[in-house]
Design an enzyme around this catalytic site. Structure first.
Site, short mmCIF file in Angstrom:
data_model
loop_
_atom_site.label_atom_id
_atom_site.label_comp_id
_atom_site.label_asym_id
_atom_site.label_seq_id
_atom_site.Cartn_x
_atom_site.Cartn_y
_atom_site.Cartn_z
N SER A 1 0.84 -1.20 0.00
CA SER A 1 0.00 0.00 0.00
C SER A 1 0.88 1.25 0.00
CB SER A 1 -0.97 -0.05 1.19
OG SER A 1 -1.99 0.90 1.04
N GLU B 1 -9.17 -5.39 -4.34
CA GLU B 1 -8.56 -4.39 -3.45
C GLU B 1 -9.59 -3.51 -2.76
OE1 GLU B 1 -5.33 -3.95 -2.78
OE2 GLU B 1 -4.16 -4.70 -4.49
N HIS C 1 -7.75 -5.59 -0.23
CA HIS C 1 -6.50 -4.89 0.06
C HIS C 1 -5.91 -5.39 1.39
CE1 HIS C 1 -3.77 -1.49 -0.42
NE2 HIS C 1 -4.00 -1.12 0.83
#
Length: 498
Positions: free
Chosen positions: A201, A319, A410
């Site tokens: 990320s 995600e 995610h």
């Protein structure tokens, strides 16, 4: 305790903890505390100490307002643990796991944590390097860096040269840690000339910027980017506007930047929260400032600035389901799509709808936003590196959470990569029966890449390097497989959009 838990760095001796097959050193300072007159300034080399410094506890976590992402952190139950370090501006510390502090030159893996550039730390339970060190014979380093406005506030246009780097301090902290690793890691059993940086990320987005920063040249040879690439930067004007808004919230003029040095931390964090509430992006991310980041990272990479770096990069199939797990008004999704894609909205939406027959508008929108934010930027970075002749491997993480509203969302890959399913903060997402075999497989692939720059292992089907023709992609799932150009129709529609 074994004698090799005491190690002499360039700045003094540190005593870690000998766990038998692995030794760990926590809370080693890689820079001076960025407090008082050093607040909003570039990191300075740490001062030396005499005697033996205790390195048995994590250093303080960078200042952050966890409540700003409260819905997300409630999902990830267990965010605070008994060993979670306190929060302090004195936060520039790193942690090391090594099989042994000897002269053996092991590959080094340096982790850059995620958290939207506003939360997180290198001491979270998921980032325990014990398994990497035990099973991979590698040295693992995790670190903290300045977050939020303390790490990413573009003040240079108000206050001149003294604050010229304020918009990218978090990245400069990471570079300072990498320089410390280059100078000191050999005495911990690591090879300073075989360093892999990896992150997820905002950590991967940081790496996307580091690849293009002159100051990071030569500090690492390989990079792994999980759910982040080289698009997540802002231009100088936008960043300066956000800094002006923060000063306004604090009741300061643009001529009073020096006063920021004395403002109490809690007041500064409260102003940051106000800024982020008004503007969720809030100007808190790396800045193309013309100095530390000379040009858009994706353009610099396309120009060959990182052509010597081997890349492993990928994204998760779903995600955006982590951020949009609760149904929203379809009108909200439509207006967001219109804002991002403009006159191409209908074309892109129609392409996704045709590729997912039977999917409702929400599912189609989630796929579009996942690709816009994560997958297409990853592909663009991969394409740029391939054009330079650099070795690139692409993956997609497909294993879905037992909770259907999250899918392969995610951050779900993190405990698989680290082989920390048992201690993971993500138990609410992985459930009790997550496949250990998949964790062992991904863990081994990351280790192989750190050793050789190639993630192939006997546990995986043959994984070809990525190229612009075949676009071979490893799909990590209960059964791992290779797909050529997965979601290729959707990929193609973006064309020149990103």
């Amino acid at each position: 305790m074994s004698h090799d838990a005491i190690v002499e760095t360039h700045y003094g001796k540190v005593r870690g903890t000998d766990l038998g097959s692995v030794a760990v050193w926590k809370g080693i300072p890689y820079a001076q505390p960025p407090i008082e007159k050093l607040r909003f300034h570039v990191p300075q080399a740490p001062e030396a100490w005499s005697g033996v410094r205790d390195a048995s506890k994590f250093g303080a976590v960078a200042p952050q307002d966890v409540a700003h992402l409260s819905g997300l952190t409630q999902t990830l139950q267990g965010e605070t643990t008994s060993e979670q370090a306190p929060i302090s501006e004195d936060c520039l510390y790193l942690n090391i796991w090594s099989p042994r502090a000897d002269e053996k030159k092991r590959p080094v893996m340096v982790w850059i944590h995620g958290g939207a550039f506003i939360i997180g730390s290198g001491s979270q339970p998921d980032y325990d390097g014990t398994s990497f060190a035990q099973q991979g014979d590698v040295v693992v380093v995790t670190l903290n860096y300045r977050l939020g406005v303390l790490g990413f506030l573009q003040l240079g246009d108000f206050a001149g040269a003294e604050y010229a780097s304020a918009g990218n301090l978090g990245l400069l902290d990471q570079i300072a840690a990498l320089k410390w690793v280059r100078e000191n890691i050999a005495v911990f059993g690591g090879d300073p000339n075989n360093v892999t940086i990896f992150g997820e990320s905002a950590g991967a987005m940081s790496i996307g910027a580091l690849l293009a920063m002159p100051a990071s040249k030569g500090l690492f040879q390989k990079a792994i980017l999980e759910s982040g690439a080289a698009h997540n930067v802002q231009d100088r004007a936008s960043a300066t506007k956000a800094a002006s808004e923060l000063l306004d919230i604090l009741g300061l003029s643009t001529h009073e930047v020096a006063a920021l040095t004395h403002i109490p931390l809690q007041k500064l964090l409260a102003a940051q929260t106000t800024l982020l509430t008004k503007n969720p992006l809030g100007g808190i991310r790396p800045v193309v400032d013309g100095k530390d980041i000379p040009e858009l990272p994706v353009q610099a990479i396309a120009g060959g600035v990182a052509k010597d770096v081997a890349i492993l990069i990928g994204t998760n199939r779903d995600e955006m389901k982590l951020f949009m797990s609760e149904p929203s008004e379809s009108s909200q999704d439509a207006s967001m799509a219109q804002r991002l894609l403009g006159e191409r909205t209908i074309e892109v939406f129609s392409t996704y709808a045709a590729a997912q027959p039977g999917a409702d508008m929400r599912e189609i929108g989630l796929s579009m936003f996942t690709d816009y934010t994560f997958r297409i930027p990853a592909i663009r970075l991969a394409e740029s590196q391939v054009q330079q002749g650099a070795p690139v491997w692409m993956y997609r993480f497909d294993w879905p959470s037992p909770n259907p509203k999250f899918g392969a969302c995610h951050a779900l890959e993190i405990p698989f990569v680290w082989n920390t399913l048992e201690t993971s903060l993500f138990r609410a997402l992985t459930g009790k029966d997550a496949p250990q075999a998949l964790a062992s497989t991904m863990h081994a692939a990351w280790i192989a890449f750190a050793h050789t720059g190639n993630p192939n292992t006997p546990k995986l089907p043959h994984w070809p390097a990525y190229d612009a023709d075949r676009r071979a992609t490893m799909l990590f799932d209960g059964q791992c497989s290779i797909a050529d150009d997965p979601q290729g129709t959707e990929r193609a529609v973006w064309g020149s959009l990103l």
